[in-house]
Design an enzyme around this catalytic site. Structure first.
Site, short mmCIF file in Angstrom:
data_model
loop_
_atom_site.label_atom_id
_atom_site.label_comp_id
_atom_site.label_asym_id
_atom_site.label_seq_id
_atom_site.Cartn_x
_atom_site.Cartn_y
_atom_site.Cartn_z
N GLY A 162 -15.58 3.38 18.42
CA GLY A 162 -15.76 1.96 18.72
C GLY A 162 -17.23 1.62 18.76
CB CYS A 210 -17.22 8.35 16.32
SG CYS A 210 -18.73 7.74 15.55
CG HIS A 233 -14.77 8.76 12.15
ND1 HIS A 233 -14.14 7.93 13.05
CD2 HIS A 233 -16.07 8.38 12.14
CE1 HIS A 233 -15.02 7.08 13.56
NE2 HIS A 233 -16.20 7.33 13.02
CD GLU A 288 -10.85 9.23 12.79
OE1 GLU A 288 -11.26 10.37 13.13
OE2 GLU A 288 -11.49 8.19 13.05
N GLY A 300 0.83 -1.21 0.00
CA GLY A 300 0.00 0.00 0.00
C GLY A 300 0.86 1.25 0.00
CD GLN A 332 16.98 -16.57 -7.73
OE1 GLN A 332 16.98 -17.66 -8.28
NE2 GLN A 332 18.01 -16.11 -7.05
N1 GLN Z 1 -21.20 3.03 18.44
C1 GLN Z 1 -21.47 4.30 17.97
C2 GLN Z 1 -22.59 4.41 16.95
O1 GLN Z 1 -22.87 3.49 16.21
C3 GLN Z 1 -20.20 4.95 17.48
C4 GLN Z 1 -19.55 4.34 16.31
C5 GLN Z 1 -18.17 4.85 16.09
O2 GLN Z 1 -17.48 5.26 17.01
N2 GLN Z 1 -17.70 4.81 14.86
O3 GLN Z 1 -23.20 5.41 16.88
#
Ligand code: GLN
Length: 535
Positions: free
Chosen positions: A358, A385, A511, A513, A20, A194
């Site tokens: 998460g 999030c 997000h 990031e 990548g 190889q």
């Molecule tokens: N669990 C949360 C939701 O579904 C947050 C998801 C996440 O952090 N990407 O809203």
């Protein structure tokens, strides 16, 4: 319409050689010469997309602006090329088969027996050529996941073989292999390379360029030997030596003349092609490597055993630290193990805390503990999030006194569900979607910290979640100093919360990031690091 050229990056010997990064580096070098380039990833697994994969399986799930849940390599492509990727930039075997089976059910194959060749390979080729079909790009660089010889990647390699014939000089194959160093013999060994090239040849594909991953310099003599055994010119045998930062790879590959060899092989006149302008890139790498003083940041999350699960967050922090002339020292803190008793010990040395995204219950309590600590000790804190959602719940429980506050994701019966599925989400769910995915507009409140950071009112950021801040609680939050400073006006959704009285305490439902790149680091991360280093 311009003719698009197709470059394939395959890998052999072992996985995790950094295909990548090589594909993204080649993209960067061609782009720096003024070409329009896009990178694509073909994944050999049967999942239709990585959205359903546990981060432990496959690292972070990246999200494109058009709402595609994608392989994390697309994150590298965007960070390197500073250009968005889309759904078409990531294809899996699952999606190829799904398309073919849908066509078969519709009767599109007119009674024919549907087979891997030609139907699956045709669908693969169609998906590769789709990116070049609008004349938008000079180069499409397609990375083939997996290792040559895997059963799963056979149809992809076969498609490359066919395309090589169809496209002639407009197609090129770069093969990445590994040259191990035997410490006892004090020798680098080319035999696996190889064999890997032979495995590719057995499938009818001849590599044009070989890139050898190595921990030690590979001599000219050894390159000549590889060239002889593998049917490539010595100038097309290059090394990719281990580097302290992946951001050095484009510069190293430029030194190896990867871009020049690619262009020459594809029929370009080098004298008429400008040199790659890597100025901004080099300045960034110099800042990154020149930084002496550390900034210590913690990521509190439940997938910390596999740092790839937070790939984009970590890269964003690396960008932002470098731009603040600081060296990132990263602590990955398992939220499951964080308690009132050990929180001081685990977090007291941090200059800033990120509470990670998460799904589901595991590790929630530890996130509350970290947030309470950051809030009370005035430590800069960014909740992303699920991180913003836990920020809301912690605030409701410990400041508003709603001790049973929760998210309906965690406790469907709670009466104080400060995080819930809002009406707009119900519409999306009714339409068969499962999440708010991709870029959504957000309006920032003038006078807020985030307005100050972005320096504009209207922004757009990427989402991936089901649950939302529950508007019923908005007034109570604001009355207590937790301001809702970013709103999606179309659907009346709170996208950003920030604590007025705190040095830097911001939660974002999106997000950030996913959109931090080397030449365009994300303002939220830059400002977060700035706050972290401020005395
Ligand atoms: N669990 C949360 C939701 O579904 C947050 C998801 C996440 O952090 N990407 O809203």
């Amino acid at each position: 319409m311009k003719e698009t050229k197709y470059i394939f990056v395959t890998g052999g010997v072992t996985s995790s050689l950094g295909k990548g990064i090589i594909a993204a580096s080649l993209g960067k070098l061609l782009q720096a010469r003024g070409f329009k380039v896009t990178n694509q990833k073909l994944d050999p697994y049967i999942n239709v997309d990585p959205g359903t994969l546990n981060p432990y399986e496959h690292g972070e799930c990246y999200v494109t602006v058009d709402g595609h849940e994608a392989d994390l390599d697309l994150g590298h492509y965007e960070r390197f090329l500073n250009a968005p990727t889309h759904r078409a930039n990531n294809i899996t075997t699952g999606r190829i088969y799904q398309n073919v089976i849908n066509k078969e059910r519709r009767g599109d194959y007119l009674g024919k027996t549907v087979q891997i060749i030609p139907h699956i390979t045709d669908e693969i080729k169609r998906n590769i050529k789709l990116l070049g079909s609008k004349g938008e790009f000079d180069f499409v660089i397609t990375e083939i996941g997996g290792t040559v010889g895997d059963i799963e990647s056979l149809p992809y390699i076969e498609s490359v073989r066919q395309l090589r014939w169809e496209l002639g000089r407009n197609c090129l194959i770069v093969h990445l292999t590994y040259v191990p160093y035997l410490a006892a013999a004090k020798e680098l060994k080319t035999k696996p390379t190889q064999h890997s090239v032979k495995a590719l040849q057995e499938q009818g594909v001849q590599a044009d360029i070989l890139i050898l991953r190595t921990e030690h310099e590979i001599s000219m003599e050894m390159r000549k030997k590889v060239a002889l055994f593998c049917n490539v010119e010595p100038s097309a045998v290059m090394q990719s030596i281990d580097v302290p930062t992946i951001y050095r790879v484009p510069m190293n590959m430029q030194h190896e003349k990867l871009d020049e060899v690619v262009l020459t092989k594809m029929g370009f006149d080098l004298a008429k092609t400008p040199e790659a302008d890597m100025d901004k890139w080099i300045k960034f790498v110099e800042k990154l490597e020149g930084a002496k003083e550390e900034v210590r940041i913690g990521i509190v999350g439940k997938y910390v055993q596999l740092p790839d699960a937070y790939k984009s967050i970590i890269e964003s922090l690396i960008h932002a630290s470098a731009y603040n002339n600081k060296k990132l020292k990263l602590d990955l803190i398992l939220s499951d193990k964080l308690t009132e008793e050990n929180v001081e010990k685990k977090l007291c040395k941090l200059a800033g805390i990120i509470v990670a995204p998460g799904f589901g219950q595991r590790g929630m309590e530890g996130k509350f503990t970290a947030l309470k600590f950051a809030r009370e000790k005035n430590i800069p804190c960014l909740g992303i999030c699920m991180g913003m959602q836990t920020m809301s719940i912690e605030f409701a429980r410990n400041v508003l006194g709603l001790t049973d506050a929760n998210s309906t994701e965690i406790d469907p019966n709670t009466s104080n569900n400060v995080v819930d599925i809002m009406d707009e989400q119900k519409n999306i769910l009714d339409l068969g979607g499962s999440m708010r995915l991709g870029a959504y507009k957000c309006k920032l409140k003038k006078g807020s910290k985030v307005y100050d950071i972005y320096k504009k009112e209207n922004i757009s950021e990427r989402h991936r979640h089901r649950y939302e801040f529950n508007n019923e609680f908005k007034q109570r939050f604001e009355d207590a100093g937790m301001m809702c400073t970013g709103l999606n006006e179309e659907s009346n959704l709170v996208e950003i919360i920030e604590l007025k009285s705190h040095k830097w305490y911001i939660g974002v439902q999106f997000h950030p990031e996913y959109s931090s790149t080397v030449v365009n680091p994300h303002p939220l991360f830059i400002n977060f690091i700035k706050a972290a280093i401020e005395k």
